[in-house]
Design a protein around this motif. Structure first.
Motif, short mmCIF file in Angstrom:
data_model
loop_
_atom_site.label_atom_id
_atom_site.label_comp_id
_atom_site.label_asym_id
_atom_site.label_seq_id
_atom_site.Cartn_x
_atom_site.Cartn_y
_atom_site.Cartn_z
N LYS A 1 22.43 6.84 -2.50
CA LYS A 1 21.15 7.84 -2.46
C LYS A 1 20.12 7.79 -3.29
O LYS A 1 18.93 8.47 -2.23
CB LYS A 1 22.19 9.49 -2.72
N SER A 2 20.25 8.10 -4.18
CA SER A 2 18.95 8.19 -5.04
C SER A 2 17.78 6.99 -4.88
O SER A 2 16.67 6.89 -5.23
CB SER A 2 19.73 7.94 -6.58
N THR A 3 18.50 5.39 -5.17
CA THR A 3 17.70 3.97 -4.74
C THR A 3 16.51 4.21 -3.39
O THR A 3 15.41 4.19 -3.39
CB THR A 3 18.78 2.79 -4.88
N VAL B 1 12.75 14.05 -3.31
CA VAL B 1 13.17 14.48 -4.63
C VAL B 1 14.89 14.09 -4.66
O VAL B 1 15.72 13.80 -3.93
CB VAL B 1 13.70 16.42 -4.70
N ASP B 2 15.16 14.51 -5.94
CA ASP B 2 17.27 14.42 -5.98
C ASP B 2 17.47 15.48 -6.75
O ASP B 2 16.75 15.71 -7.49
CB ASP B 2 16.30 12.89 -6.93
N ILE B 3 17.81 16.15 -5.69
CA ILE B 3 18.46 17.64 -6.64
C ILE B 3 19.47 16.89 -7.98
O ILE B 3 19.33 17.71 -8.57
CB ILE B 3 19.63 17.69 -5.59
N ASP B 4 19.98 15.59 -8.33
CA ASP B 4 20.38 15.50 -10.26
C ASP B 4 19.49 15.29 -10.54
O ASP B 4 19.56 16.35 -11.66
CB ASP B 4 21.33 14.33 -9.72
N GLN B 5 18.22 15.21 -10.47
CA GLN B 5 18.18 15.39 -11.79
C GLN B 5 16.92 16.74 -11.47
O GLN B 5 16.65 16.87 -12.35
CB GLN B 5 16.15 14.54 -10.98
N SER C 1 17.54 13.32 -2.16
CA SER C 1 18.50 12.75 -2.24
C SER C 1 19.61 13.41 -3.35
O SER C 1 19.54 14.07 -3.44
CB SER C 1 18.77 11.75 -3.31
N THR C 2 20.85 14.02 -3.29
CA THR C 2 22.37 14.62 -3.09
C THR C 2 23.19 14.31 -4.09
O THR C 2 23.15 12.95 -4.36
CB THR C 2 22.93 15.47 -1.66
N GLY C 3 23.73 14.73 -5.20
CA GLY C 3 25.08 14.31 -5.72
C GLY C 3 25.93 14.08 -4.46
O GLY C 3 26.13 14.69 -4.01
MG LIG Z 1 21.77 9.50 -7.12
#
Ligand SMILES: [Mg+2]
Ligand SMILES: Nc1ncnc2c1ncn2[C@@H]1O[C@H](COP(=O)(O)OP(=O)(O)OP(=O)(O)O)[C@@H](O)[C@H]1O
Ligand SMILES: O=C(O)C1=C[C@@H](O)[C@@H](O)[C@H](O)C1
Length: 168
Positions: free
Chosen positions: A14-16, A30-34, A76-78
Motif C-alpha cells: 500500500k505504501s509503495t 498521505v500514509d495514515i501510519d506515517q 495508504s492505510t495501515g
Molecule cells: Mg504501509
C-alpha cells in the motif's frame, strides 16, 4: 475529486504503490501510519508496546475521520484500518477503495525480517487466521487488484487502467 484509499494486509504494498501512484497522477499522497507516527512523535511499534493495540486503533479512526473530510488524496492505510467494517464504510463514502490482494506467501516473503510491524510477531497459524478474517472486509472494496508477482509499476498501471471505469 474523490479520495483514493489503498487497503490490504501488511506488506501488500500500500505504501509503495501509493507513493508511485501519486508520482504518476500528481495527486497528493498521505500514509495514515506515517501521519499517526508524526502526530504521536513515536514509532507504531512503540505505540503498540506502551499503549496497546486498542489505543492505536482509536488513533487510526480519528486520523481517518480527519482525512475523509479532504478531497483528491491518495491514501495508504495501515493493514488493520481497512479490515474494520466501520472504517470501510467511511472510506467508501468519501472515495474509491482499492484492495491490494496478496497471497500469504507473498506477504511473508515481503515482510521477512521486519521488526516494525508488531502483529507479524505472532505464530504462523494465528497470522493466517487474521489474514483470512481480514479478507472478509477487504473484499468490500470497490476495486480488487491481485498483486502477486507484479512490480509496483505494473500494479500502478493496472490501477490506472481500471481508473477509466471508476467514478473518480
Ligand atoms: Mg504501509
Ligand atoms: N509489488 C511489489 N513487489 C515486490 N516487493 C514489493 C512490492 N510492493 C511492495 N514491496 C516491498 O514489500 C515491502 C512492504 O511494502 P509496503 O511497506 O509498501 O507494504 P504496506 O502494504 O504499506 O504494509 P503495511 O500495512 O505494514 O503498512 C517493502 O519492502 C516493499 O519494498
Ligand atoms: O496490519 C496491521 O494491523 C498493521 C499494519 C501496519 O500498517 C501498521 O498500521 C501496524 O503495524 C498494524
Amino acid at each position: 475529486m474523490k479520495n483514493i484509499y489503498l487497503v490490504g494486509f501488511m506488506g501488500s504494498g500500500k505504501s509503495t504503490v501509493g507513493k508511485l501512484l501519486s508520482e504518476k497522477t500528481g495527486m497528493e499522497f498521505v500514509d495514515i501510519d506515517q501521519l499517526i507516527e508524526k502526530q504521536e512523535k513515536r514509532k507504531i511499534s512503540e505505540i503498540f508496546e506502551k499503549e496497546g493495540e486498542g489505543y492505536f486503533r482509536q488513533k487510526e479512526k480519528e486520523m481517518l475521520e480527519k482525512i475523509s473530510n479532504k478531497e483528491g488524496l491518495i491514501i495508504s492505510t495501515g493493514g488493520g484500518l481497512g479490515a474494520d467494517a466501520e472504517n470501510m464504510k467511511k472510506m467508501k463514502q468519501s472515495g474509491i477503495v482499492i484492495w491490494l490482494d496478496a497471497s500469504i506467501e507473498t506477504i511473508l516473503k515481503r515482510t521477512e525480517g521486519d521488526t516494525e510491524r508488531p502483529l507479524l510477531k505472532q505464530p504462523y497459524q494465528q497470522l493466517k487466521k487474521l489474514y483470512e478474517n481480514r479478507k472478509k472486509i477487504y473484499k468490500m472494496a470497490d476495486v480488487h487488484i491481485n498483486v502477486d508477482s507484479k512490480s509496483p509499476e505494473e500494479i500502478v498501471q493496472e490501477i490506472m487502467e481500471k481508473w477509466k471505469y471508476i467514478q473518480v
